[in-house]
Design a protein around this motif. Structure first.
Motif, mmCIF file in Angstrom:
data_model
loop_
_atom_site.group_PDB
_atom_site.id
_atom_site.type_symbol
_atom_site.label_atom_id
_atom_site.label_comp_id
_atom_site.label_asym_id
_atom_site.label_seq_id
_atom_site.Cartn_x
_atom_site.Cartn_y
_atom_site.Cartn_z
ATOM 1 N N ARG A 51 -7.356 0.870 -4.651
ATOM 2 C CA ARG A 51 -7.111 1.441 -3.325
ATOM 3 C C ARG A 51 -5.616 1.669 -3.101
ATOM 4 O O ARG A 51 -5.218 2.703 -2.589
ATOM 5 C CB ARG A 51 -7.673 0.504 -2.258
ATOM 6 C CG ARG A 51 -8.010 1.224 -0.952
ATOM 7 C CD ARG A 51 -8.866 0.350 -0.087
ATOM 8 N NE ARG A 51 -8.075 -0.641 0.640
ATOM 9 C CZ ARG A 51 -7.312 -0.349 1.682
ATOM 10 N NH1 ARG A 51 -7.231 0.875 2.109
ATOM 11 N NH2 ARG A 51 -6.631 -1.296 2.286
ATOM 12 N N VAL A 52 -4.802 0.709 -3.505
ATOM 13 C CA VAL A 52 -3.376 0.850 -3.213
ATOM 14 C C VAL A 52 -2.659 1.833 -4.133
ATOM 15 O O VAL A 52 -1.525 2.202 -3.870
ATOM 16 C CB VAL A 52 -2.621 -0.501 -3.227
ATOM 17 C CG1 VAL A 52 -3.140 -1.414 -2.145
ATOM 18 C CG2 VAL A 52 -2.676 -1.151 -4.584
ATOM 19 N N VAL A 53 -3.311 2.258 -5.227
ATOM 20 C CA VAL A 53 -2.671 3.316 -6.009
ATOM 21 C C VAL A 53 -3.208 4.689 -5.607
ATOM 22 O O VAL A 53 -2.921 5.691 -6.252
ATOM 23 C CB VAL A 53 -2.814 3.120 -7.544
ATOM 24 C CG1 VAL A 53 -2.173 1.833 -7.981
ATOM 25 C CG2 VAL A 53 -4.257 3.182 -7.972
ATOM 26 N N GLY A 54 -3.955 4.735 -4.556
ATOM 27 C CA GLY A 54 -4.480 5.992 -4.034
ATOM 28 C C GLY A 54 -3.361 6.876 -3.508
ATOM 29 O O GLY A 54 -2.306 6.380 -3.108
ATOM 30 N N CYS A 55 -3.598 8.199 -3.480
ATOM 31 C CA CYS A 55 -2.488 9.067 -3.110
ATOM 32 C C CYS A 55 -2.325 9.179 -1.596
ATOM 33 O O CYS A 55 -1.347 9.734 -1.123
ATOM 34 C CB CYS A 55 -2.604 10.432 -3.765
ATOM 35 S SG CYS A 55 -4.079 11.324 -3.321
ATOM 36 N N ASN A 56 -3.284 8.639 -0.850
ATOM 37 C CA ASN A 56 -3.091 8.646 0.609
ATOM 38 C C ASN A 56 -2.522 7.344 1.122
ATOM 39 O O ASN A 56 -2.249 7.194 2.306
ATOM 40 C CB ASN A 56 -4.424 8.885 1.321
ATOM 41 C CG ASN A 56 -4.931 10.268 1.034
ATOM 42 O OD1 ASN A 56 -4.133 11.198 0.923
ATOM 43 N ND2 ASN A 56 -6.235 10.407 0.875
ATOM 44 N N TYR A 57 -2.383 6.391 0.231
ATOM 45 C CA TYR A 57 -2.008 5.066 0.704
ATOM 46 C C TYR A 57 -0.648 5.054 1.407
ATOM 47 O O TYR A 57 -0.431 4.327 2.353
ATOM 48 C CB TYR A 57 -1.989 4.054 -0.455
ATOM 49 C CG TYR A 57 -1.766 2.655 0.041
ATOM 50 C CD1 TYR A 57 -2.810 1.901 0.559
ATOM 51 C CD2 TYR A 57 -0.482 2.099 0.052
ATOM 52 C CE1 TYR A 57 -2.606 0.641 1.057
ATOM 53 C CE2 TYR A 57 -0.266 0.829 0.555
ATOM 54 C CZ TYR A 57 -1.334 0.101 1.057
ATOM 55 O OH TYR A 57 -1.124 -1.153 1.561
ATOM 56 N N GLU A 58 0.245 5.903 0.958
ATOM 57 C CA GLU A 58 1.607 5.836 1.491
ATOM 58 C C GLU A 58 1.785 6.603 2.798
ATOM 59 O O GLU A 58 2.870 6.610 3.364
ATOM 60 C CB GLU A 58 2.602 6.341 0.441
ATOM 61 C CG GLU A 58 2.651 5.437 -0.757
ATOM 62 C CD GLU A 58 3.635 5.887 -1.825
ATOM 63 O OE1 GLU A 58 4.219 6.973 -1.656
ATOM 64 O OE2 GLU A 58 3.813 5.147 -2.798
ATOM 65 N N ASP A 59 0.697 7.247 3.247
ATOM 66 C CA ASP A 59 0.822 7.999 4.498
ATOM 67 C C ASP A 59 1.264 7.090 5.636
ATOM 68 O O ASP A 59 0.765 5.979 5.788
ATOM 69 C CB ASP A 59 -0.532 8.628 4.870
ATOM 70 C CG ASP A 59 -0.915 9.706 3.877
ATOM 71 O OD1 ASP A 59 -0.062 10.046 3.037
ATOM 72 O OD2 ASP A 59 -2.063 10.175 3.929
ATOM 73 N N ASN A 60 2.172 7.571 6.404
ATOM 74 C CA ASN A 60 2.634 6.858 7.601
ATOM 75 C C ASN A 60 3.117 5.439 7.333
ATOM 76 O O ASN A 60 2.871 4.551 8.132
ATOM 77 C CB ASN A 60 1.531 6.778 8.664
ATOM 78 C CG ASN A 60 0.979 8.137 8.963
ATOM 79 O OD1 ASN A 60 1.731 9.105 9.040
ATOM 80 N ND2 ASN A 60 -0.335 8.224 9.079
ATOM 81 N N CYS A 61 3.696 5.195 6.224
ATOM 82 C CA CYS A 61 4.369 3.903 6.100
ATOM 83 C C CYS A 61 5.677 4.084 5.343
ATOM 84 O O CYS A 61 6.061 5.200 5.008
ATOM 85 C CB CYS A 61 3.459 2.836 5.503
ATOM 86 S SG CYS A 61 2.638 3.313 4.001
ATOM 87 N N ASP A 62 6.333 2.986 5.099
ATOM 88 C CA ASP A 62 7.725 3.069 4.673
ATOM 89 C C ASP A 62 7.940 3.260 3.181
ATOM 90 O O ASP A 62 9.068 3.277 2.722
ATOM 91 C CB ASP A 62 8.460 1.798 5.105
ATOM 92 C CG ASP A 62 8.855 1.871 6.562
ATOM 93 O OD1 ASP A 62 8.805 2.978 7.109
ATOM 94 O OD2 ASP A 62 9.215 0.829 7.145
ATOM 95 N N TRP A 63 6.867 3.367 2.409
ATOM 96 C CA TRP A 63 7.044 3.505 0.970
ATOM 97 C C TRP A 63 7.873 4.736 0.644
ATOM 98 O O TRP A 63 7.603 5.817 1.145
ATOM 99 C CB TRP A 63 5.692 3.581 0.262
ATOM 100 C CG TRP A 63 5.021 2.269 0.215
ATOM 101 C CD1 TRP A 63 4.022 1.825 1.027
ATOM 102 C CD2 TRP A 63 5.338 1.180 -0.667
ATOM 103 N NE1 TRP A 63 3.697 0.528 0.697
ATOM 104 C CE2 TRP A 63 4.480 0.110 -0.338
ATOM 105 C CE3 TRP A 63 6.261 1.008 -1.708
ATOM 106 C CZ2 TRP A 63 4.523 -1.117 -1.000
ATOM 107 C CZ3 TRP A 63 6.293 -0.205 -2.369
ATOM 108 C CH2 TRP A 63 5.435 -1.255 -2.019
ATOM 109 N N GLY A 64 8.893 4.544 -0.160
ATOM 110 C CA GLY A 64 9.714 5.674 -0.566
ATOM 111 C C GLY A 64 10.751 6.056 0.462
ATOM 112 O O GLY A 64 11.667 6.809 0.173
ATOM 113 N N LYS A 65 10.588 5.559 1.687
ATOM 114 C CA LYS A 65 11.606 5.839 2.693
ATOM 115 C C LYS A 65 12.513 4.639 2.859
ATOM 116 O O LYS A 65 13.736 4.742 2.806
ATOM 117 C CB LYS A 65 10.949 6.171 4.036
ATOM 118 C CG LYS A 65 10.131 7.437 3.985
ATOM 119 C CD LYS A 65 9.599 7.789 5.381
ATOM 120 C CE LYS A 65 8.342 8.621 5.294
ATOM 121 N NZ LYS A 65 7.131 7.882 5.677
#
Ligand SMILES: O=c1ccn([C@@H]2O[C@H](COP(=O)(O)OP(=O)(O)O[C@H]3O[C@H](CO)[C@@H](O)[C@H](O)[C@H]3O)[C@@H](O)[C@H]2O)c(=O)[nH]1
Ligand SMILES: [Mn+2]
Length: 967
Positions: free
Chosen positions: A643-657
């Motif tokens: 689930r956490v390697v899913g491509c929607n997982y990072e939506d609306n959170c701080d990953w990569g930002k």
């Protein structure tokens, strides 16, 4: 209140301690110690200071031996008042104040369950107690380079600075009347170079080297008598394209990781396959089974390096080893070599099979279609091999866990290249093993030194440093580079000069591979706050005040810690409070208000915004010493990881930002490291004498220029982004000179503009008969030679302290010009295009194909594809040669109109430029068969046109009678 204190010491279940309290028996004799401290600082490093009564004492504290001029100690006593263990607090002769949170916590935790109490005792008593303890060796040592050389080096820098200023005064005051434009352009270029020199030079002001003591680390954390207390590490390997990154190379890297010299249950290896390739997956399966043979062999005979391809290719070295080790070894060695041969063959067949995809897509060995048949659109895949629940090796020992991860991809979602892959791994590993440290390597960078992890731990587990270090970076070293390193692939000036310089400031930059992170820093936490830590300025009075403040604060924190028992440990207190936004300046008080668990609940929303929606993952971020959260159900771990390697997982959170690898640049490495530094973390440069990792470098000019272009492009991307070091990260923890260094890292491609212009100038001078200075008199010559002289002297001194050869330095200069006029120039243009038209930049993976089948190893060196990168340098070379020819013909036809010195000056200028391009010309020469001829013709035409144009424009603009080159 009592009960919470109790639980702090005893883990909540133990009998009550006999005595709790803090006793300061006498007021500290500050002022008198003070002058003493100064003297000690002076003598620093020269000779150890003998303990003399109560003023200075040698103490050994958690592996750090230091001379102190003043100390207090935190002592744990048993119910009878007998001291059990002591942790020092004090002012040290190197000007630092011991921040021993780690030590205090460690001590208190170790003693939990014993009948004990904590007291503060005075120095004499402490010294006595400490002296009775066996001294423990330090895990690492920081060393300034040789004082005299450093002094001369700094002196030349200052001199060079003065000369530079003089030079500009001279150049500006003497404009060229008959060629104002020429003069102006050249001066602008020179000023630009001067400024970029300052950016480049001053971060090298305080070079430093470090030494590790792996044996001390072993003795403390991994000896036979006690259970191993080293921290677990997750190792990441990134790969994307099995055609350019051959599976055999990746397999070797993985094998070298599985065989690493570290407790097996504390290493997990993760492979990120961004290409979702069945080939890589199958190779991984095969590698896992071969590791069961290979790893016990490595460990039994302690062979180096532990990548079989390299090990078996070093025939000579093996021969020697064979003789030395004798009979059984020879037998086993032969058997192993044969097995490896078979392994290699097997992978080769896989590769051959993978050449062409069958019409109905790939199928796994069991006939099921491979989920990753569309590499840009597929579900996430995770496979786990080996590890504590998996197969044992042939000697019945467990192996490190090996995990294959291919994150979900969807063409509608940006995948953020390597940074995205790394972030997916961070999350997956957080759920599957959650080591508190993460080391990442590119798929071609194998462990050349099996102690690499231990080397990193010498810093990470140092109680004094550990909570301030975000990562330990190792230099990149390479195999298979041609002997004279034609394209400056080794980058020695960067790795042996610049990075050592940065280590003396806030720390080296992260360079993308061979780097061990603390997970905490990746999660965007801040280091333990310490105001003093980054102002090295020694106003003694200030220092004095802050010491008292510190002791007060610490005392206070001590009480608080007891209250905060439920919060895993103090390590992330401040940083977590930072997320919850429920913290005051001191970083603590508000915890109390929320009571035991309330703050956790309170921050749930914030945490979700930060880490994404997986509550298991969120929980894992609280595990200070790694490991899985107690609530984790092993049955669901894999599902959650997918689930956490899913491509929607990072939506609306701080990953990569804000957390993880930061997006927005193809040199995600620089950006990620920069972000950590702005939070006040420090990094460490670790250079073991046997290189920790080795990779492959692009062997031919085209690939090399591609790589250099990608790096430059990445820098330009950062320059134009929110994260640009010119305007980002003020008021945080970034040191000033460190900022200068980062500015230099992102702005250097721009220097290609004046560089390109400047390289054309000599030709223009020769053709037009003018020069960038009014005359070439003795003053001009002196001025220029002073400048060149100072350049050469600083270069030479850098050679001495950096331990690089002069040849390398010259290579570096040459490649700077070549890269500058080609790849950097294109990168600047592309970067601007991207900025204006929002065209995304693509990432061309560097080919790591090794020509293992003999023949001419460096045949590839000269192969190149046509590329517009080549156009500007070729034009520059032609135009300069043209200029030289014109000048000579003019001299013959019209006699000497100008003085010899002027002509000599111009010719030197032109030759100087051409000499820089020699490696480039060599690169072109190789296989100039078809396409290159076309470029040559084109460049020639372009050059001729430019020169003609110049002459025309020139005679048009200026008064003809005065300026016609040959009247
Ligand atoms: O979509 C992608 C693209 C690349 N990679 C990996 O990223 C690395 C890139 O390395 P390489 O193509 O060899 O480029 P280099 O220029 O040699 O790499 C240096 O510079 C890069 C920044 O441009 C860093 O990321 C690398 O770690 C550093 O070794 C390789 O492991 C790739 O497998 C991915 O995982 N996914
Ligand atoms: Mn590479």
């Amino acid at each position: 209140m009592m009960s919470s204190e109790e639980s702090f010491i005893h883990g909540g279940t133990q009998p009550r301690p006999a005595q709790i309290g803090i006793v300061i028996r006498s007021p500290p004799p500050w002022p008198s110690k003070f002058s003493n401290q100064r003297e000690l600082s002076k003598a620093e490093g020269k000779r150890p200071i003998e303990p003399s009564g109560s003023t200075s004492t040698n103490i050994a504290m958690n592996g750090i031996t230091k001379q102190t001029s003043y100390e207090k100690a935190l002592c744990m006593i048993d119910s009878a008042g007998k001291p059990l263990e002591t942790v020092m607090m004090g002012l040290y002769n190197d000007g630092t104040v011991e921040e021993d949170d780690a030590a205090v916590t460690e001590m208190v935790e170790k003693r939990a369950g014993e009948q004990s109490a904590t007291i503060i005792i005075e120095e004499e008593t402490a010294a006595e107690i400490v002296e009775q303890r066996p001294k423990i060796e330090r895990l690492n040592k920081a060393k300034q380079i040789n004082g005299f050389i450093l002094f001369v080096y700094r002196l030349t820098i200052m001199l060079r600075f003065i000369i530079l200023c003089q030079f500009f005064r001279f150049r500006i005051s003497r404009s060229v009347k008959n060629a104002h434009g020429l003069w102006l352009v050249s001066v602008i270029c020179e000023i630009w170079f001067g400024v970029s020199w300052i950016f480049d030079q001053f971060p090298k002001w305080k070079p430093m080297t470090r030494k590790t003591n792996v044996n001390a680390l072993r003795a403390r954390f991994w000896n036979e008598n006690e259970p191993c207390t080293l921290d677990p590490i997750d190792v990441f390997v990134s790969t994307v394209d099995p055609m350019k990154e051959p599976p055999l190379v990746t397999a070797n890297t993985v094998l070298s990781i599985l065989a690493v010299d570290y407790p097996t249950d504390k290493v997990s290896c993760y492979i990120s396959d961004d290409g979702a390739s069945l080939l890589t997956s199958e190779t991984t399966i095969l590698t896992a089974s071969f590791a069961r043979l290979w790893v016990p062999f490595c460990k039994k005979y302690k062979i180096e390096p532990r990548a079989p391809e390299v090990y078996f290719s070093k025939d000579l070295h093996c021969q020697k080893e064979l003789k030395k080790r004798g009979g059984i070894f020879i037998k086993e060695w032969r058997v192993m070599k044969r097995w490896y041969g078979e392994f290699r063959e097997q992978i080769k067949t896989y590769v051959d099979e993978a050449e062409k995809m069958p019409g109905d897509g790939w199928k796994m060995r069991n006939g099921v279609p491979w989920p990753g048949n569309d590499s840009q659109h597929h579900a996430g895949m995770i496979q786990v091999f080996l590890g504590p629940t998996g197969k044992k090796d042939v000697k019945e020992n467990y192996l490190p866990k090996l995990v294959y991860v291919s994150r979900e991809k969807n063409p509608t979602k940006p995948h953020h290249k390597k940074a995205g892959a790394m972030n997916a791994l961070v999350r997956a590993s957080g759920i599957l093993s959650n080591g508190p440290y993460i080391l990442n390597v590119d798929c071609d960078h194998y462990f050349n030194n099996s102690c690499a992890l231990l080397e990193a731990m010498c810093f990470m587990m140092d109680p004094k440093l550990s909570r301030k270090i975000c990562f330990v970076q190792f230099p990149q070293r390479f195999d298979g580079i041609d002997k004279d390193d034609r394209y400056a692939n080794r980058n020695v000036v960067f790795f042996d000069v610049n990075m050592k310089g940065l280590d003396g400031l806030q720390g080296p930059a992260y360079v993308g591979t061979g780097c061990c992170f603390s997970r905490e820093a990746i999660y965007g936490f801040y280091p333990i706050s310490d105001e003093d830590y980054h102002d090295h300025v020694h106003d003694h009075r200030e220092k004095f005040r802050s010491i008292i403040g510190r002791i007060k604060r610490r005392t206070k924190r001590l009480f608080q810690k007891k209250r905060l028992q439920r919060v895993p440990r103090s390590r992330a207190e401040i940083s977590r409070a930072e997320i919850t936004g429920a913290v005051n300046e001191d970083g603590h008080d508000d915890f109390q208000r929320y009571g035991d668990d309330a703050w956790l609940l309170l921050s749930q929303d914030n945490l979700k915004k930060r880490f994404g929606s997986s509550s298991l993952f969120m929980e894992s971020t609280f595990m200070e010493n790694g490991g899985l959260p107690p609530s984790a159900n092993p049955a669901f771990l894999l599902d959650e990881a997918i689930r956490v390697v899913g491509c929607n997982y990072e939506d609306n959170c701080d990953w990569g930002k804000e957390i993880g690898w930061i997006y927005g640049s193809v040199t995600e490495d620089i950006l990620t490291g920069f972000k950590m530094h702005t939070r006040g973390w420090r990094s460490i440069y670790c250079m073991p004498s046997i290189p920790a990792f080795k990779g492959t470098a692009p062997i031919n000019l085209t690939y090399r220029l591609d790589q250099v272009m990608r790096w430059a492009l990445g820098s330009v991307e950062i320059l134009f982004s929110r994260h640009c070091p010119i305007w980002y990260g003020y008021g945080g923890g970034l040191y000033k000179l460190q900022r200068v260094a980062y500015i230099n890292t992102v702005i250097y491609p721009l220097t290609s503009l004046p560089l390109g212009v400047y390289c054309v100038l000599p030709a223009i001078c020769l053709i037009s008969g003018k020069f960038i200075t009014p005359t070439v008199d003795s003053e001009t010559i002196v001025c220029y030679s002073m400048l060149f002289g100072s350049v050469i002297i600083t270069g030479a001194l850098e050679n001495i302290w950096g331990g690089i050869g002069l040849a390398n330095w010259w290579k570096n200069e040459q490649f700077w010009v070549i890269g500058g006029t080609s790849a950097h120039l294109i990168a600047v243009i592309q970067g601007l295009l991207k900025l204006m038209l929002r065209i995304d930049t693509n990432f061309t993976v560097t080919s790591k194909a090794t020509n293992a089948d003999g023949e001419d190893e460096f045949a590839e060196l000269s192969i190149f594809r046509f590329g517009y990168v080549l156009l500007p340098p070729i034009t520059i070379i032609f135009i300069n040669i043209l200029g030289l020819l014109t000048a000579i013909s003019n001299a013959i036809n019209y006699g000497h109109h100008q003085t010899m010195t002027v002509i000599a000056g111009k010719i030197t200028f032109a030759v100087w430029v051409i000499v820089h391009f020699i490696p480039f010309l060599k690169g072109l020469r190789g296989k100039t068969k078809r396409v290159p001829t076309i470029i040559c013709v084109w460049s020639f035409l372009l050059a001729s046109m430019l020169s003609l144009l110049w002459v025309q424009v020139n005679s048009f603009i200026f008064d003809k009678t005065k300026t016609t080159p040959h009247h």
